[in-house]
Design a protein around this motif. Structure first.
Motif, PDB file in Angstrom:
ATOM      1  N   GLY A   1       0.604  -1.193   0.057  1.00 51.44           N
ATOM      2  CA  GLY A   1       0.119  -0.166   0.005  1.00 51.44           C
ATOM      3  C   GLY A   1       0.876   1.306  -0.143  1.00 51.44           C
ATOM      4  O   GLY A   1       0.407   2.239  -0.675  1.00 51.44           O
ATOM      5  N   PHE A   2       1.957   1.062   0.714  1.00 50.80           N
ATOM      6  CA  PHE A   2       2.689   2.672   0.906  1.00 50.80           C
ATOM      7  C   PHE A   2       4.183   2.576   0.450  1.00 50.80           C
ATOM      8  O   PHE A   2       4.364   4.011   0.806  1.00 50.80           O
ATOM      9  CB  PHE A   2       2.416   2.825   2.368  1.00 50.80           C
ATOM     10  N   ALA A   3       4.769   1.550   0.254  1.00 50.35           N
ATOM     11  CA  ALA A   3       6.356   1.808  -0.082  1.00 50.35           C
ATOM     12  C   ALA A   3       6.196   2.196  -1.501  1.00 50.35           C
ATOM     13  O   ALA A   3       5.629   1.844  -2.502  1.00 50.35           O
ATOM     14  CB  ALA A   3       7.084   0.297   0.180  1.00 50.35           C
ATOM     15  N   PRO A   4       7.012   3.296  -2.080  1.00 48.31           N
ATOM     16  CA  PRO A   4       7.394   3.698  -3.355  1.00 48.31           C
ATOM     17  C   PRO A   4       8.094   2.513  -4.142  1.00 48.31           C
ATOM     18  O   PRO A   4       9.147   2.519  -4.494  1.00 48.31           O
ATOM     19  CB  PRO A   4       8.296   5.013  -3.115  1.00 48.31           C
ATOM     20  N   LEU A   5       7.361   1.492  -4.430  1.00 42.89           N
ATOM     21  CA  LEU A   5       7.696   0.391  -5.223  1.00 42.89           C
ATOM     22  C   LEU A   5       7.370   0.266  -6.635  1.00 42.89           C
ATOM     23  O   LEU A   5       6.301   0.901  -6.922  1.00 42.89           O
ATOM     24  CB  LEU A   5       7.582  -0.937  -4.659  1.00 42.89           C
ATOM     25  N   ALA A   6       8.358   0.019  -7.541  1.00 44.40           N
ATOM     26  CA  ALA A   6       7.459  -0.318  -9.074  1.00 44.40           C
ATOM     27  C   ALA A   6       6.570  -1.016  -9.055  1.00 44.40           C
ATOM     28  O   ALA A   6       6.408  -2.176  -8.299  1.00 44.40           O
ATOM     29  CB  ALA A   6       8.644  -0.673  -9.975  1.00 44.40           C
ATOM     30  N   ALA A   7       5.641  -1.042 -10.177  1.00 42.04           N
ATOM     31  CA  ALA A   7       4.554  -1.979 -10.194  1.00 42.04           C
ATOM     32  C   ALA A   7       4.900  -3.362 -10.204  1.00 42.04           C
ATOM     33  O   ALA A   7       4.221  -4.545  -9.823  1.00 42.04           O
ATOM     34  CB  ALA A   7       3.767  -1.604 -11.417  1.00 42.04           C
ATOM     35  N   GLY A   8       6.111  -3.520 -10.881  1.00 44.22           N
ATOM     36  CA  GLY A   8       6.506  -4.976 -11.293  1.00 44.22           C
ATOM     37  C   GLY A   8       6.920  -5.556  -9.960  1.00 44.22           C
ATOM     38  O   GLY A   8       6.804  -6.909  -9.523  1.00 44.22           O
TER      39      GLY A   8
END
Length: 405
Positions: free
Chosen positions: A299-306
């Motif tokens: 929900g909240f980590a700035p991670l790439a969609a992959g």
């Protein structure tokens, strides 16, 4: 001491032909479980397309899960008595027939309200079949852990194959997965009708109040409430994540196929190995902690969609461990008749499951797309605390069950 199953245990007859018939019957039930649980996952990849085609909001789309699971929660209170009155084989066949009928009705419907009602009917069929199937497997196999691992393996495979089927058929139109599920349920119905023959219980029906009295056992109540909170998280991931990831129908199918494969591995091979070295309560606590972190990252980590897709797939291992261990503990820690334990545990877990999809859709609409994962993280974190406080009583209750040894 743990009460025996109300069906004749497998170990009481050593005749080879009889054992072969029981083995074939157990595999027929296993195959039917696999197909039945395909019906849960088959909807997953087509949720965004249903919303698009029928002009539905996320909350309305999530009703397809909530009505299904809500009916399951209520009806599991009565499934044991229905099985005693009508015979468990007959109830299993009725359940499979209802699933096939309402899956067909879903495929022919044209509005969200109709789909929600028909999914409720589908949930009725599942409520009759799934707990009955577990009781039948426990009786046919005669060893609780082996039967539950077989059951959870069928669930894992079904949950992996369902999204794949939904993704492949759903890429041609959202109706086709429902029609495919109806056809497969008819095959399951035929297999159970042809191969399953079991001696039926002569016990009188138990009052529904027995289910609620099961919660007087502290260890069982702890497992049941943990199941309620955990399945809130489980169906938040399963029901809401397809709307959150913004993948194609086939992409969602492949994502949850991978998730389901790891779900199956976690609930069979991995859980069996871990139980040789760690207490069940310890594994549950660690897995729940891992799932709490998962929801925060999604929900909240700035991670790439992959990366988020990979997290969803890999989480199948933790979900598989949890499914197998909670089901095992629910049978072993209460020292209750198995139909009573199954109904009492399933009522709580499906209640938590029913709340998750529609709540996540509502929260996403009003508070933002990532916020449902905060609710999932909180629910699973509370489950961690419950298991931490109840671990000693759960382990003691499990150790005193003679079926564990």
């Amino acid at each position: 001491m743990s009460a025996p199953s109300s069906l004749t245990p497998a170990a009481t007859n050593t005749d080879p032909a009889h054992s072969t018939r029981r083995s074939v019957a157990a595999w027929a039930i296993t195959a039917a479980c696999l197909i039945a649980f395909m019906g849960i996952g088959v909807v997953d990849p087509i949720l965004p397309e249903i919303g698009h085609q029928l002009g539905a909001t996320p909350t309305q789309v999530e009703l397809l899960f909530t009505t299904y699971l809500g009916v399951m929660a209520v009806m599991t209170l009565f499934a044991g008595n229905i099985g005693t009155r009508l015979g468990r084989r007959r109830v299993a066949l009725i359940g499979l027939g209802l699933i096939a009928l309402f899956a067909l009705a879903c495929g022919l419907s044209g509005s969200i309200p109709a789909l929600a009602v028909f999914r409720g009917g589908w949930g009725l069929g599942s409520a009759l079949f799934t707990p009955t199937a577990l009781v039948l497997l426990l009786a046919l196999i005669g060893h609780a852990e082996k039967a539950i691992m077989r059951y959870e393996a069928a669930i894992g495979l079904g949950m992996s194959m369902g999204p794949l089927l939904g993704g492949v058929l759903g890429s041609h139109g959202w109706r086709f997965p429902f029609l495919g599920a109806a056809a497969l349920m008819l095959l399951a119905l035929a297999a159970v009708a042809a191969f399953v023959r079991v001696p039926e219980s002569k016990d009188p029906p138990r009052p529904v109040g027995d289910v609620f009295r099961a919660y007087r056992h502290p260890a069982f109540l702890a497992v049941g409430v943990t199941g309620l909170l955990y399945y809130f998280g489980f169906f938040l991931l399963l029901g809401y994540t397809p709307l959150f990831l913004h993948l194609s129908t086939l992409g969602l199918g492949l994502t949850f196929f991978g998730w389901g494969v790891l779900l199956g591995l976690g609930s069979t091979v991995l859980v069996e190995r871990l139980l040789r070295h760690l207490r069940a309560s310890r594994i549950v606590t660690l897995a729940l902690a891992g799932l709490t972190l998962l929801f925060v990252l999604l929900g909240f980590a700035p991670l790439a969609a992959g990366v988020k897709v990979a997290l969803v797939v890999l989480s199948g291992v933790l979900f598989g461990l949890m499914n197998a261990l909670l089901t095992t503990l629910s049978v072993e820690v209460g020292h209750l008749p198995r139909p009573t334990a199954t109904s009492a545990y399933n009522f709580l877990r499906w209640l938590g499951a029913a709340a998750a999809p529609v709540a996540s859709g509502f929260v996403a609409e009003h508070l933002g797309a990532p916020v449902p994962y905060a609710f999932g993280a909180v629910a699973v974190a509370v489950a961690v605390l419950i298991m931490a406080f109840a671990a000693r009583s759960i382990d003691a209750a499990r150790a005193s069950d003679p079926h564990v040894h």
